[in-house]
Scaffold this motif. Structure first.
Motif, PDB file in Angstrom:
ATOM      1  N   VAL A  33       0.860  -1.184   0.000  1.00 20.04           N
ATOM      2  CA  VAL A  33       0.000   0.000   0.000  1.00 20.04           C
ATOM      3  C   VAL A  33       0.892   1.228   0.000  1.00 20.04           C
ATOM      4  CG1 VAL A  33      -1.789   1.237   1.278  1.00 20.04           C
ATOM      5  CG2 VAL A  33      -1.773  -1.269   1.271  1.00 20.04           C
ATOM      6  N   THR A  34       0.618   2.144  -0.913  1.00 22.41           N
ATOM      7  CA  THR A  34       1.436   3.346  -0.989  1.00 22.41           C
ATOM      8  C   THR A  34       0.612   4.533  -1.469  1.00 22.41           C
ATOM      9  OG1 THR A  34       3.511   4.264  -1.831  1.00 22.41           O
ATOM     10  CG2 THR A  34       2.248   2.920  -3.358  1.00 22.41           C
ATOM     11  N   PRO A  35       0.843   5.707  -0.878  1.00 20.90           N
ATOM     12  CA  PRO A  35       0.200   6.907  -1.410  1.00 20.90           C
ATOM     13  C   PRO A  35       0.814   7.239  -2.774  1.00 20.90           C
ATOM     14  CG  PRO A  35       1.603   7.449   0.460  1.00 20.90           C
ATOM     15  CD  PRO A  35       1.656   5.975   0.290  1.00 20.90           C
ATOM     16  N   TRP A  36       0.015   7.759  -3.671  1.00 19.10           N
ATOM     17  CA  TRP A  36       0.541   8.055  -5.001  1.00 19.10           C
ATOM     18  C   TRP A  36       1.631   9.110  -4.948  1.00 19.10           C
ATOM     19  CZ3 TRP A  36       0.638  12.739  -7.324  1.00 19.10           C
ATOM     20  CH2 TRP A  36      -0.283  13.711  -6.922  1.00 19.10           C
ATOM     21  N   GLN A  37       1.601   9.957  -3.927  1.00 14.33           N
ATOM     22  CA  GLN A  37       2.596  11.014  -3.817  1.00 14.33           C
ATOM     23  C   GLN A  37       3.995  10.456  -3.554  1.00 14.33           C
ATOM     24  OE1 GLN A  37      -0.362  10.887  -2.292  1.00 14.33           O
ATOM     25  NE2 GLN A  37      -1.420  12.835  -2.501  1.00 14.33           N
ATOM     26  N   ARG A  38       4.084   9.240  -3.045  1.00 16.56           N
ATOM     27  CA  ARG A  38       5.391   8.619  -2.756  1.00 16.56           C
ATOM     28  C   ARG A  38       5.716   7.467  -3.704  1.00 16.56           C
ATOM     29  NH1 ARG A  38       4.369   8.006   3.497  1.00 16.56           N
ATOM     30  NH2 ARG A  38       4.177  10.200   4.024  1.00 16.56           N
ATOM     31  N   ALA A  39       4.783   7.128  -4.576  1.00 12.96           N
ATOM     32  CA  ALA A  39       4.963   5.988  -5.470  1.00 12.96           C
ATOM     33  C   ALA A  39       5.778   6.377  -6.699  1.00 12.96           C
ATOM     34  CB  ALA A  39       3.607   5.448  -5.902  1.00 12.96           C
ATOM     35  N   ASP A  40       6.462   5.402  -7.258  1.00 15.17           N
ATOM     36  CA  ASP A  40       7.127   5.582  -8.547  1.00 15.17           C
ATOM     37  C   ASP A  40       6.067   5.281  -9.607  1.00 15.17           C
ATOM     38  OD1 ASP A  40       8.608   5.527 -10.866  1.00 15.17           O
ATOM     39  OD2 ASP A  40      10.200   4.242 -10.056  1.00 15.17           O
ATOM     40  N   LEU A  41       5.290   6.291  -9.934  1.00 15.21           N
ATOM     41  CA  LEU A  41       4.153   6.108 -10.827  1.00 15.21           C
ATOM     42  C   LEU A  41       4.579   5.613 -12.202  1.00 15.21           C
ATOM     43  CD1 LEU A  41       1.949   9.195  -9.880  1.00 15.21           C
ATOM     44  CD2 LEU A  41       1.726   6.828  -9.100  1.00 15.21           C
ATOM     45  N   ALA A  42       5.703   6.098 -12.704  1.00 12.09           N
ATOM     46  CA  ALA A  42       6.184   5.652 -14.013  1.00 12.09           C
ATOM     47  C   ALA A  42       6.464   4.149 -13.989  1.00 12.09           C
ATOM     48  CB  ALA A  42       7.429   6.434 -14.414  1.00 12.09           C
ATOM     49  N   ALA A  43       7.093   3.667 -12.932  1.00 12.52           N
ATOM     50  CA  ALA A  43       7.391   2.230 -12.821  1.00 12.52           C
ATOM     51  C   ALA A  43       6.111   1.408 -12.706  1.00 12.52           C
ATOM     52  CB  ALA A  43       8.295   1.965 -11.617  1.00 12.52           C
ATOM     53  N   LEU A  44       5.074   2.011 -12.132  1.00  9.43           N
ATOM     54  CA  LEU A  44       3.792   1.319 -12.005  1.00  9.43           C
ATOM     55  C   LEU A  44       2.947   1.425 -13.280  1.00  9.43           C
ATOM     56  CD1 LEU A  44       2.807   2.413  -8.384  1.00  9.43           C
ATOM     57  CD2 LEU A  44       3.569   0.138  -9.122  1.00  9.43           C
ATOM     58  N   GLY A  45       3.355   2.301 -14.192  1.00  8.62           N
ATOM     59  CA  GLY A  45       2.597   2.482 -15.421  1.00  8.62           C
ATOM     60  C   GLY A  45       1.330   3.292 -15.229  1.00  8.62           C
ATOM     61  N   VAL A  46       1.393   4.259 -14.305  1.00  6.47           N
ATOM     62  CA  VAL A  46       0.226   5.045 -13.929  1.00  6.47           C
ATOM     63  C   VAL A  46       0.557   6.530 -14.055  1.00  6.47           C
ATOM     64  CG1 VAL A  46      -1.265   5.635 -11.984  1.00  6.47           C
ATOM     65  CG2 VAL A  46      -0.555   3.270 -12.316  1.00  6.47           C
ATOM     66  N   SER A  47      -0.396   7.312 -14.547  1.00  8.44           N
ATOM     67  CA  SER A  47      -0.195   8.752 -14.619  1.00  8.44           C
ATOM     68  C   SER A  47      -0.610   9.388 -13.291  1.00  8.44           C
ATOM     69  CB  SER A  47      -1.035   9.356 -15.754  1.00  8.44           C
ATOM     70  OG  SER A  47      -2.411   9.294 -15.431  1.00  8.44           O
ATOM     71  N   ALA A  48      -0.015  10.524 -12.977  1.00 11.19           N
ATOM     72  CA  ALA A  48      -0.392  11.262 -11.771  1.00 11.19           C
ATOM     73  C   ALA A  48      -1.850  11.690 -11.861  1.00 11.19           C
ATOM     74  CB  ALA A  48       0.517  12.478 -11.584  1.00 11.19           C
ATOM     75  N   GLU A  49      -2.306  12.045 -13.050  1.00  9.06           N
ATOM     76  CA  GLU A  49      -3.698  12.456 -13.230  1.00  9.06           C
ATOM     77  C   GLU A  49      -4.659  11.324 -12.831  1.00  9.06           C
ATOM     78  OE1 GLU A  49      -5.762  14.932 -16.584  1.00  9.06           O
ATOM     79  OE2 GLU A  49      -5.530  12.849 -17.266  1.00  9.06           O
ATOM     80  N   ARG A  50      -4.357  10.107 -13.253  1.00  6.75           N
ATOM     81  CA  ARG A  50      -5.230   8.986 -12.892  1.00  6.75           C
ATOM     82  C   ARG A  50      -5.146   8.699 -11.401  1.00  6.75           C
ATOM     83  NH1 ARG A  50      -5.893   2.868 -15.331  1.00  6.75           N
ATOM     84  NH2 ARG A  50      -7.836   2.486 -14.178  1.00  6.75           N
ATOM     85  N   ALA A  51      -3.949   8.754 -10.837  1.00  8.38           N
ATOM     86  CA  ALA A  51      -3.772   8.468  -9.410  1.00  8.38           C
ATOM     87  C   ALA A  51      -4.504   9.494  -8.546  1.00  8.38           C
ATOM     88  CB  ALA A  51      -2.290   8.430  -9.064  1.00  8.38           C
ATOM     89  N   GLN A  52      -4.605  10.735  -9.017  1.00 11.06           N
ATOM     90  CA  GLN A  52      -5.346  11.769  -8.293  1.00 11.06           C
ATOM     91  C   GLN A  52      -6.848  11.541  -8.366  1.00 11.06           C
ATOM     92  OE1 GLN A  52      -4.164  15.553  -9.929  1.00 11.06           O
ATOM     93  NE2 GLN A  52      -2.052  15.295  -9.286  1.00 11.06           N
ATOM     94  N   HIS A  53      -7.290  10.848  -9.389  1.00 14.92           N
ATOM     95  CA  HIS A  53      -8.719  10.669  -9.674  1.00 14.92           C
ATOM     96  C   HIS A  53      -9.345   9.479  -8.960  1.00 14.92           C
ATOM     97  CE1 HIS A  53     -12.393  10.857 -11.999  1.00 14.92           C
ATOM     98  NE2 HIS A  53     -12.229   9.614 -12.379  1.00 14.92           N
ATOM     99  N   GLU A  54      -8.561   8.404  -8.724  1.00  7.15           N
ATOM    100  CA  GLU A  54      -9.138   7.185  -8.175  1.00  7.15           C
ATOM    101  C   GLU A  54      -8.081   6.310  -7.518  1.00  7.15           C
ATOM    102  OE1 GLU A  54     -10.866   4.978 -11.442  1.00  7.15           O
ATOM    103  OE2 GLU A  54      -9.018   5.094 -12.588  1.00  7.15           O
ATOM    104  N   VAL A  55      -8.536   5.462  -6.595  1.00 10.40           N
ATOM    105  CA  VAL A  55      -7.655   4.469  -6.009  1.00 10.40           C
ATOM    106  C   VAL A  55      -7.290   3.477  -7.108  1.00 10.40           C
ATOM    107  CG1 VAL A  55      -9.518   2.939  -5.221  1.00 10.40           C
ATOM    108  CG2 VAL A  55      -7.343   2.905  -4.034  1.00 10.40           C
TER     109      VAL A  55
END
Length: 129
Positions: A33-55
């Motif tokens: 479990v990790t907050p998107w603010q501390r996650a390596d979103l690029a490594a997860l294949g997720v955009s910051a915009e999507r992470a801000q929008h939903e779990v």
């Protein structure tokens, strides 16, 4: 490759953080479990915009589920009665209801939190220094 799924949530949102803590204690999903603010979103294949929008639920192979389906995946991972609930949430018409309830809660989480400014949608957040 990761060996466990990752649950990504909004760590600035008091409601989201409280909900995740309850889920960790009571449901005990088998994930990191990790907050998107501390996650390596690029490594997860997720955009910051999507992470801000939903779990988000990111599988070890990189498949990303969002919103109510992410919640269903975390329930499935917990096993026992929780996995039954998760399975039900993946099937229509329960899935449709879960999507509506998730959006209603997500869109109003700023009203459900003591840290309302942090939970407001990005376009409604005041400048925080």
């Amino acid at each position: 490759m990761r060996s466990r799924p990752v649950l990504v949530f909004d760590g600035d949102c008091g409601f989201c953080t409280s909900a995740v803590r309850v889920i960790e204690r009571r449901v005990r999903p088998r994930c990191d479990v990790t907050p998107w603010q501390r996650a390596d979103l690029a490594a997860l294949g997720v955009s910051a915009e999507r992470a801000q929008h939903e779990v988000l639920w990111v599988t070890p192979v990189g498949r990303v589920y969002g919103g109510a389906q992410a919640v269903a995946k975390l329930l499935l991972s917990a096993g026992g009665v929780w996995s039954v609930v998760g399975a039900v949430v993946t099937l229509p018409p329960a899935r449709w209801g879960a999507l509506g309830v998730y959006r209603l809660v997500a869109d109003n989480r700023h009203r459900l939190s003591r840290t309302a400014a942090a939970c407001a949608p990005p376009d409604r957040r005041s400048d925080r220094a």
